[in-house]
Motif scaffolding. Structure first.
Motif, PDB file in Angstrom:
ATOM      1  N   PHE A 234       0.803  -1.183   0.113  1.00 25.75           N
ATOM      2  CA  PHE A 234       0.005  -0.120   0.164  1.00 25.75           C
ATOM      3  C   PHE A 234       1.030   1.217  -0.079  1.00 25.75           C
ATOM      4  CE2 PHE A 234      -3.131  -2.968   1.063  1.00 25.75           C
ATOM      5  CZ  PHE A 234      -4.375  -2.866   1.085  1.00 25.75           C
ATOM      6  N   THR A 235       0.696   1.873  -0.802  1.00 23.35           N
ATOM      7  CA  THR A 235       1.640   3.178  -0.885  1.00 23.35           C
ATOM      8  C   THR A 235       0.736   4.626  -1.451  1.00 23.35           C
ATOM      9  OG1 THR A 235       3.858   4.187  -1.521  1.00 23.35           O
ATOM     10  CG2 THR A 235       2.530   2.951  -3.215  1.00 23.35           C
ATOM     11  N   PHE A 236       1.265   5.782  -2.058  1.00 25.08           N
ATOM     12  CA  PHE A 236       0.860   6.694  -2.684  1.00 25.08           C
ATOM     13  C   PHE A 236       0.356   6.370  -4.194  1.00 25.08           C
ATOM     14  CE2 PHE A 236       3.283   8.666   0.712  1.00 25.08           C
ATOM     15  CZ  PHE A 236       2.232   9.288   1.295  1.00 25.08           C
ATOM     16  N   ASP A 237      -0.691   7.189  -4.530  1.00 29.60           N
ATOM     17  CA  ASP A 237      -0.638   7.132  -6.228  1.00 29.60           C
ATOM     18  C   ASP A 237      -0.078   7.956  -6.818  1.00 29.60           C
ATOM     19  OD1 ASP A 237      -1.920   9.514  -5.897  1.00 29.60           O
ATOM     20  OD2 ASP A 237      -4.112   9.053  -6.497  1.00 29.60           O
ATOM     21  N   ASN A 238      -0.286   8.472  -8.194  1.00 31.49           N
ATOM     22  CA  ASN A 238       0.450   9.006  -9.241  1.00 31.49           C
ATOM     23  C   ASN A 238       0.443  10.730  -8.781  1.00 31.49           C
ATOM     24  OD1 ASN A 238      -1.920   9.284 -10.250  1.00 31.49           O
ATOM     25  ND2 ASN A 238      -1.263   8.657 -12.288  1.00 31.49           N
ATOM     26  N   GLN A 239      -0.349  11.019  -8.122  1.00 31.28           N
ATOM     27  CA  GLN A 239      -0.436  12.270  -7.607  1.00 31.28           C
ATOM     28  C   GLN A 239       0.221  12.604  -6.203  1.00 31.28           C
ATOM     29  OE1 GLN A 239      -4.391  14.284  -8.766  1.00 31.28           O
ATOM     30  NE2 GLN A 239      -4.909  12.480  -9.536  1.00 31.28           N
ATOM     31  N   GLY A 240       0.073  11.330  -5.433  1.00 32.14           N
ATOM     32  CA  GLY A 240       1.034  11.719  -3.886  1.00 32.14           C
ATOM     33  C   GLY A 240       0.293  12.484  -3.081  1.00 32.14           C
ATOM     34  N   ILE A 241      -1.312  12.485  -3.279  1.00 34.87           N
ATOM     35  CA  ILE A 241      -2.162  13.334  -2.125  1.00 34.87           C
ATOM     36  C   ILE A 241      -1.713  14.776  -2.355  1.00 34.87           C
ATOM     37  CG2 ILE A 241      -2.934  13.361   0.124  1.00 34.87           C
ATOM     38  CD1 ILE A 241      -3.411  10.897  -1.554  1.00 34.87           C
ATOM     39  N   SER A 242      -0.697  15.039  -1.809  1.00 36.43           N
ATOM     40  CA  SER A 242      -0.234  16.396  -1.758  1.00 36.43           C
ATOM     41  C   SER A 242       0.682  16.938  -2.970  1.00 36.43           C
ATOM     42  CB  SER A 242       0.589  16.639  -0.524  1.00 36.43           C
ATOM     43  OG  SER A 242       1.801  15.884  -0.491  1.00 36.43           O
ATOM     44  N   GLY A 243       0.977  16.158  -3.990  1.00 36.92           N
ATOM     45  CA  GLY A 243       1.945  16.468  -4.942  1.00 36.92           C
ATOM     46  C   GLY A 243       3.279  16.518  -4.949  1.00 36.92           C
ATOM     47  N   HIS A 244       3.626  16.053  -3.602  1.00 30.45           N
ATOM     48  CA  HIS A 244       4.973  15.849  -3.261  1.00 30.45           C
ATOM     49  C   HIS A 244       5.718  14.898  -4.109  1.00 30.45           C
ATOM     50  CE1 HIS A 244       8.651  15.615  -0.800  1.00 30.45           C
ATOM     51  NE2 HIS A 244       8.122  16.719   0.244  1.00 30.45           N
TER      52      HIS A 244
ATOM     53  N   LEU B 138      -0.407  -4.323  -5.834  1.00 27.31           N
ATOM     54  CA  LEU B 138      -0.137  -2.984  -5.339  1.00 27.31           C
ATOM     55  C   LEU B 138      -1.537  -2.167  -5.224  1.00 27.31           C
ATOM     56  CD1 LEU B 138       1.589  -0.261  -5.116  1.00 27.31           C
ATOM     57  CD2 LEU B 138       1.864  -0.264  -7.401  1.00 27.31           C
ATOM     58  N   TYR B 139      -1.639  -1.442  -3.918  1.00 26.69           N
ATOM     59  CA  TYR B 139      -2.651  -0.698  -4.056  1.00 26.69           C
ATOM     60  C   TYR B 139      -2.293   0.844  -3.505  1.00 26.69           C
ATOM     61  CZ  TYR B 139      -5.606  -4.853  -3.688  1.00 26.69           C
ATOM     62  OH  TYR B 139      -6.216  -6.046  -3.639  1.00 26.69           O
ATOM     63  N   THR B 140      -3.011   1.701  -4.236  1.00 30.56           N
ATOM     64  CA  THR B 140      -2.477   3.286  -4.027  1.00 30.56           C
ATOM     65  C   THR B 140      -3.730   3.993  -3.410  1.00 30.56           C
ATOM     66  OG1 THR B 140      -3.385   3.516  -6.495  1.00 30.56           O
ATOM     67  CG2 THR B 140      -0.793   3.022  -6.044  1.00 30.56           C
ATOM     68  N   LEU B 141      -3.277   4.876  -2.567  1.00 30.03           N
ATOM     69  CA  LEU B 141      -4.261   5.721  -2.120  1.00 30.03           C
ATOM     70  C   LEU B 141      -4.763   6.753  -2.808  1.00 30.03           C
ATOM     71  CD1 LEU B 141      -5.224   6.360   0.850  1.00 30.03           C
ATOM     72  CD2 LEU B 141      -3.291   7.805   1.220  1.00 30.03           C
ATOM     73  N   ASN B 142      -6.040   7.129  -2.791  1.00 25.37           N
ATOM     74  CA  ASN B 142      -6.575   7.795  -3.924  1.00 25.37           C
ATOM     75  C   ASN B 142      -6.359   9.358  -3.514  1.00 25.37           C
ATOM     76  OD1 ASN B 142      -9.638   5.878  -4.109  1.00 25.37           O
ATOM     77  ND2 ASN B 142      -7.835   5.676  -5.503  1.00 25.37           N
ATOM     78  N   SER B 143      -5.840  10.136  -4.584  1.00 25.59           N
ATOM     79  CA  SER B 143      -5.742  11.298  -4.359  1.00 25.59           C
ATOM     80  C   SER B 143      -6.961  12.100  -4.781  1.00 25.59           C
ATOM     81  CB  SER B 143      -4.341  11.936  -5.364  1.00 25.59           C
ATOM     82  OG  SER B 143      -3.142  11.589  -4.650  1.00 25.59           O
TER      83      SER B 143
END
Length: 245
Positions: free
Chosen positions: A130-140, A167-172
């Motif tokens: 589990f990790t961030f998606d391609n926008q990284g929530i905050s764009g970091h 692989l699961y990604t957190l929704n931005s």
């Protein structure tokens, strides 16, 4: 719509290992100390109560952008126990190749090499990241680098042809939804039923309070705008993920 105090755990993960003596290892991969609480606490707190599930946390940096890396590393070590993660399942990758820098991306090849060795060592027959998606929530860029690097690892490593990893990604989400707190649960539930490969976690009130107390341990990061974030962010209350195919 979720009612505070009533925990919801909706998922399409088969958390039943083929061998009952083994566990399903779920590894959260973050960029900085405090990411695990600010963005992933609802999922971690829900999964820690599932039998035969082992939770690991891999953090790619010590968060040393302001010279506080040593202190932040100590804070993270204290936090994992509060979240129900065994300290032995915490790995902090303190490598100059992965600096805490809002202006720098990380090399996906180097990331893949660093993470693959950790993942391969997992003594389980089922594994999910589990990790961030391609926008990284905050764009970091460090958050976005995790998505790119982990996807690259899974797609190119021969190891994972024989040791499958999901692989699961957190929704931005939009800025408005990001700060709707528990009110966003109605939209999140709609997204969950609309998508066939989504996973949703909604904290109850007690676990939300625990998330807030956990964030208090990250004392170096408790500036005013993060206190506002902890109070209003839906990520302290709700986690929704998509499975990357």
């Amino acid at each position: 719509m979720a009612i505070p105090g009533t925990p919801i755990y909706l998922q399409r993960l088969d958390l039943k290992p083929k061998n009952s003596k083994k566990t399903f290892n779920i590894t959260f991969v973050t960029a900085h100390p405090d990411d695990e609480t600010m963005f992933f606490a609802p999922a971690i707190l829900a999964l820690k109560d599932v039998p035969n599930v082992s939770i690991s946390l891999v953090c790619f940096s010590t968060g040393d952008s302001q010279g506080l890396g040593r202190i932040r590393k100590t804070e993270l070590t204290k936090v994992v126990s509060k979240l129900g993660i065994s300290p032995s399942n915490l790995i902090i990758i303190d490598d100059p190749a992965f600096p805490d820098d809002i202006k720098k991306t990380w090399d996906p090849v180097l990331m893949a090499k660093a993470l693959e060795a950790i993942i391969v060592a997992s003594e389980t027959d089922m594994l999910a990241i589990f990790t961030f998606d391609n926008q990284g929530i905050s764009g970091h860029p460090n958050h976005i680098s995790l998505y790119i690097g982990i996807k690259f690892m899974i797609q190119t490593s021969q190891t994972f042809k024989f040791k499958p990893v999901e692989l699961y990604t957190l929704n931005s989400l939009s800025l408005v939804r990001k700060y709707l707190f528990f009110l966003d649960s109605i939209f999140s539930l709609g997204d969950f039923y609309r998508k066939s490969d989504s996973v949703l976690f909604v904290n109850g009130l007690e676990k939300y309070k625990l998330s807030c107390k956990t964030m208090d341990v990250h004392e170096t990061q408790l500036v005013w705008y993060r206190k506002l974030y902890v109070t209003f962010s839906r990520y302290m209350f709700i986690n929704s993920f998509d499975r990357v195919k």
